[in-house]
Design a protein around this motif. Structure first.
Motif, PDB file in Angstrom:
ATOM      1  N   ALA A  66     -13.675   0.082 -37.594  1.00 35.21           N
ATOM      2  CA  ALA A  66     -13.427  -0.852 -38.690  1.00 35.21           C
ATOM      3  C   ALA A  66     -12.662  -0.188 -39.835  1.00 35.21           C
ATOM      4  O   ALA A  66     -12.833   0.994 -40.116  1.00 35.21           O
ATOM      5  CB  ALA A  66     -14.757  -1.405 -39.211  1.00 35.21           C
ATOM      6  N   ARG A  67     -11.828  -0.984 -40.491  1.00 33.35           N
ATOM      7  CA  ARG A  67     -11.180  -0.535 -41.722  1.00 33.35           C
ATOM      8  C   ARG A  67     -12.204  -0.503 -42.846  1.00 33.35           C
ATOM      9  O   ARG A  67     -12.184   0.361 -43.708  1.00 33.35           O
ATOM     10  CB  ARG A  67     -10.020  -1.471 -42.083  1.00 33.35           C
ATOM     11  CG  ARG A  67      -9.316  -1.100 -43.386  1.00 33.35           C
ATOM     12  CD  ARG A  67      -8.112  -1.985 -43.642  1.00 33.35           C
ATOM     13  NE  ARG A  67      -8.441  -3.344 -44.004  1.00 33.35           N
ATOM     14  CZ  ARG A  67      -8.665  -3.765 -45.251  1.00 33.35           C
ATOM     15  NH1 ARG A  67      -8.603  -2.930 -46.255  1.00 33.35           N
ATOM     16  NH2 ARG A  67      -8.937  -5.044 -45.482  1.00 33.35           N
ATOM     17  N   LEU A  68     -13.128  -1.474 -42.806  1.00 34.03           N
ATOM     18  CA  LEU A  68     -14.222  -1.529 -43.762  1.00 34.03           C
ATOM     19  C   LEU A  68     -15.350  -2.380 -43.209  1.00 34.03           C
ATOM     20  O   LEU A  68     -15.164  -3.157 -42.278  1.00 34.03           O
ATOM     21  CB  LEU A  68     -13.759  -2.051 -45.122  1.00 34.03           C
ATOM     22  CG  LEU A  68     -13.094  -3.420 -45.180  1.00 34.03           C
ATOM     23  CD1 LEU A  68     -14.102  -4.505 -45.451  1.00 34.03           C
ATOM     24  CD2 LEU A  68     -12.050  -3.406 -46.280  1.00 34.03           C
ATOM     25  N   VAL A  69     -16.540  -2.193 -43.798  1.00 36.07           N
ATOM     26  CA  VAL A  69     -17.737  -2.897 -43.353  1.00 36.07           C
ATOM     27  C   VAL A  69     -18.344  -3.626 -44.544  1.00 36.07           C
ATOM     28  O   VAL A  69     -18.452  -3.062 -45.636  1.00 36.07           O
ATOM     29  CB  VAL A  69     -18.779  -1.919 -42.761  1.00 36.07           C
ATOM     30  CG1 VAL A  69     -20.072  -2.644 -42.389  1.00 36.07           C
ATOM     31  CG2 VAL A  69     -18.209  -1.185 -41.553  1.00 36.07           C
ATOM     32  N   ILE A  70     -18.747  -4.859 -44.306  1.00 36.96           N
ATOM     33  CA  ILE A  70     -19.530  -5.636 -45.267  1.00 36.96           C
ATOM     34  C   ILE A  70     -20.892  -5.809 -44.608  1.00 36.96           C
ATOM     35  O   ILE A  70     -20.988  -6.362 -43.511  1.00 36.96           O
ATOM     36  CB  ILE A  70     -18.884  -7.001 -45.561  1.00 36.96           C
ATOM     37  CG1 ILE A  70     -17.482  -6.808 -46.153  1.00 36.96           C
ATOM     38  CG2 ILE A  70     -19.776  -7.832 -46.481  1.00 36.96           C
ATOM     39  CD1 ILE A  70     -16.664  -8.080 -46.231  1.00 36.96           C
TER      40      ILE A  70
END
Length: 161
Positions: A66-70
């Motif tokens: 992932a580029r980012l995680v929420i």
């Protein structure tokens, strides 16, 4: 790819799913793939690849890619994400919205926010994080910051004899 995860809690976290749906509908994610681990949520964001549950190694692989995680602000998820390189934003479940039995995730999020960890209190925080994802490692914070968090947690959860 953006990974959204809510863990395996028995209470749905539909509020976060609605926020993600809004981001997708408003085209704030562009063509980026969105993968959602939704647990018991009954609202699922259209256009996302969704999984109710994931095996641990599959989940960790998604985090790495992932580029980012929420993510929800569950202790296990926080510890896992902190040990990885992917930028993350934590969104606490709230008793107010019947997302948990109490507000321990809100209290943890307040303590982590005081250390500079990105927290999503509303959809605007998600938009700001998407524009400028930051990576703060809980383990890399100063001793003073860690002591401040410990003090705050002791205030929230006093030791009872």
């Amino acid at each position: 790819m953006i990974l959204v995860t809510v863990g395996t809690e028995k209470f749905p976290f539909n509020r976060l799913m609605g926020w993600v749906e809004l981001l997708i509908q408003q085209d704030l994610l562009g063509d980026e793939e969105v993968v959602v681990q939704y647990g018991t949520c009954t609202v699922l964001p259209g256009g996302a690849k969704v999984y109710r549950l994931l095996k641990e190694h599959d989940f960790q692989d998604l985090v790495r890619r992932a580029r980012l995680v929420i993510a929800h602000c569950g202790e296990g998820t926080v510890l896992l994400l902190d040990g990885m390189e992917t930028p993350f934003l934590l969104v606490p479940r709230s008793q107010r919205y019947q997302e948990h039995v109490d507000d321990h995730q809100v209290e943890l999020a307040q303590a982590l926010a005081s250390m500079g960890v990105p927290i999503g209190w509303g959809p605007g925080d998600l938009v700001r994080f998407l524009a400028r994802p930051s990576r703060v490692s809980i383990g890399d914070l100063s001793v003073a910051a860690a002591e401040a968090v410990c003090t705050r947690l002791e205030q929230l959860f006093p030791v009872r004899p």
